[in-house]
Design a protein around this motif. Structure first.
Motif, short mmCIF file in Angstrom:
data_model
loop_
_atom_site.label_atom_id
_atom_site.label_comp_id
_atom_site.label_asym_id
_atom_site.label_seq_id
_atom_site.Cartn_x
_atom_site.Cartn_y
_atom_site.Cartn_z
N ASP A 88 19.30 27.92 -9.34
CA ASP A 88 18.41 26.76 -9.45
C ASP A 88 17.06 27.25 -9.95
O ASP A 88 16.91 28.42 -10.30
CB ASP A 88 18.28 26.05 -8.09
N ALA A 89 16.09 26.34 -9.96
CA ALA A 89 14.74 26.70 -10.41
C ALA A 89 13.75 26.75 -9.25
O ALA A 89 12.54 26.80 -9.49
CB ALA A 89 14.26 25.68 -11.45
N TYR A 169 16.00 18.52 -8.13
CA TYR A 169 15.19 19.56 -8.75
C TYR A 169 13.95 19.84 -7.91
O TYR A 169 13.53 19.01 -7.11
CB TYR A 169 14.77 19.13 -10.17
N PRO A 170 13.34 21.03 -8.06
CA PRO A 170 12.13 21.34 -7.28
C PRO A 170 11.00 20.34 -7.53
O PRO A 170 10.93 19.71 -8.59
CB PRO A 170 11.75 22.73 -7.79
N ALA A 175 8.66 14.10 -13.05
CA ALA A 175 9.66 13.05 -13.19
C ALA A 175 10.06 12.88 -14.65
O ALA A 175 11.24 12.63 -14.96
CB ALA A 175 9.12 11.74 -12.62
N GLY A 176 9.08 13.01 -15.55
CA GLY A 176 9.39 12.91 -16.97
C GLY A 176 10.35 13.98 -17.43
O GLY A 176 11.30 13.70 -18.18
N ARG A 177 10.13 15.21 -17.00
CA ARG A 177 11.04 16.30 -17.37
C ARG A 177 12.41 16.09 -16.73
O ARG A 177 13.44 16.28 -17.38
CB ARG A 177 10.44 17.64 -16.96
N GLN A 178 12.45 15.68 -15.46
CA GLN A 178 13.73 15.49 -14.80
C GLN A 178 14.58 14.46 -15.52
O GLN A 178 15.82 14.57 -15.55
CB GLN A 178 13.51 15.08 -13.34
N ALA A 186 21.10 21.02 -11.36
CA ALA A 186 19.93 21.30 -10.53
C ALA A 186 20.12 22.43 -9.53
O ALA A 186 19.28 23.31 -9.39
CB ALA A 186 19.51 20.02 -9.79
N SER A 187 21.22 22.41 -8.79
CA SER A 187 21.41 23.39 -7.71
C SER A 187 22.88 23.73 -7.61
O SER A 187 23.73 22.83 -7.53
CB SER A 187 20.90 22.82 -6.37
#
Length: 306
Positions: A88-89, A169-170, A175-178, A186-187
């Motif tokens: 994940d990130a 996601y972290p 929100a725009g990137r997600q 994501a995980s």
């Protein structure tokens, strides 16, 4: 396949630097029946020469120095670490990449979404691309097997299959990137297999279980599983506020003991253990319950040959 647990605690390690809970205070006072732990980090190898890291913890430099297999062997600048596989990130699992920036060739495996977060949105990770072929990034997709290879493209003998576990996601990912990313990237957890066909399941953050995942886990020889919190309201009881374990993406250990009671094949070990978890105390009833259920609680430095 050789497996080394370099660290076994959740984010912040144990004791956590800003925590005065009963566990952390007792460790500092020398009155704790248990051991300090660094943040979760696992290394694997098929030949004891080329090693791959599962994640890259913030404690990675110290973990490398306490693991002779990961020390330089020949020449002025060299490392047995051939690559890193990212689940994940989360900062707890990627910050260690920045500690590997000294122009050492590395293979880095990640989902496309995690790669975009790190390489396109975070300028600091440009330190991993200062020279040609300093790092070779390879995208993988959940559900498909892939070979772990060194930066020269030579196969290690270890195959990996990623399992999508969460769409969360972290918090630092906007929100725009997600909205531009694949939710299932994501995980992840990993099932890894070497030449001997022995199988390792690495699942440090598991928010839910389904039958397909349970079948995979029961086909493995060694299971390293999410042991973050003992109970769902653990943090709320300790600090008077906060989120539940499930809201943070973790099944409580007291529920895992029941849900995974039917697993017979794998050796079952908890890791990624939060500093507040009472099972860290080897004098506690929770520790005895875990051991009585056939589980172990990972410690830094444990080694396995599969």
């Amino acid at each position: 396949m050789k497996v080394r647990i370099l660290g076994s605690a959740a984010g912040g390690a144990f004791p956590q630097w800003n925590c005065a809970c009963a566990n952390c205070s007792a460790v500092r006072a020398g009155a704790f029946r248990g051991k300090p732990r660094s943040q979760t980090q696992v290394a694997i190898s098929e030949d004891s020469r080329s090693w791959f890291l599962l994640g890259a913890s913030p404690d990675l430099r110290t973990q490398i120095e306490t693991t002779p297999e990961l020390h330089p062997r020949e020449g002025l600048r060299q490392s047995p670490i051939a690559g890193v596989v990212l689940a994940d990130a989360d900062l707890d699992h990627v910050l260690g990449l920045l500690l590997l920036r000294e122009l050492q060739p590395l293979s880095i495996y990640a989902t496309e979404s995690v790669r975009r977060i790190l390489r396109e949105d975070n300028s600091m990770f440009g330190m991993l691309q200062r020279s040609p072929n300093q790092t070779v990034w390879t995208d993988f997709a959940p559900g498909k097997q892939f070979d772990l290879c060194n930066p020269r493209g030579e196969a290690s003998g270890i195959r990996c299959q990623a399992w999508s576990l969460s769409t969360h996601y972290p918090a630092y990912v906007t929100a725009g990137r997600q909205s531009q990313l694949v939710p299932g990237d994501a995980s992840l957890g990993f099932v890894l297999e070497g030449h001997s066909s022995a199988r390792l399941a690495y699942m440090p953050a598991v928010p839910k279980l389904d039958e397909a995942l349970l079948q995979q886990l029961d086909s493995c020889d060694l299971l390293l599983f999410d042991g973050t919190f003992w109970s769902d309201d653990e943090l709320i009881r300790v600090q008077g506020c906060g989120q539940t374990a499930r809201q943070m993406g973790h099944i409580p250990v007291e529920n895992i003991l029941t849900r995974l009671a039917g697993l017979r094949r794998p050796r079952k070990i908890f890791l990624h253990i939060n500093n507040t978890n009472p099972m860290l105390d080897e004098a506690s009833p929770q520790y005895r319950q875990v051991r009585g259920a056939g589980w172990e609680i990972a410690e830094d430095g444990w080694q396995f040959d599969l």
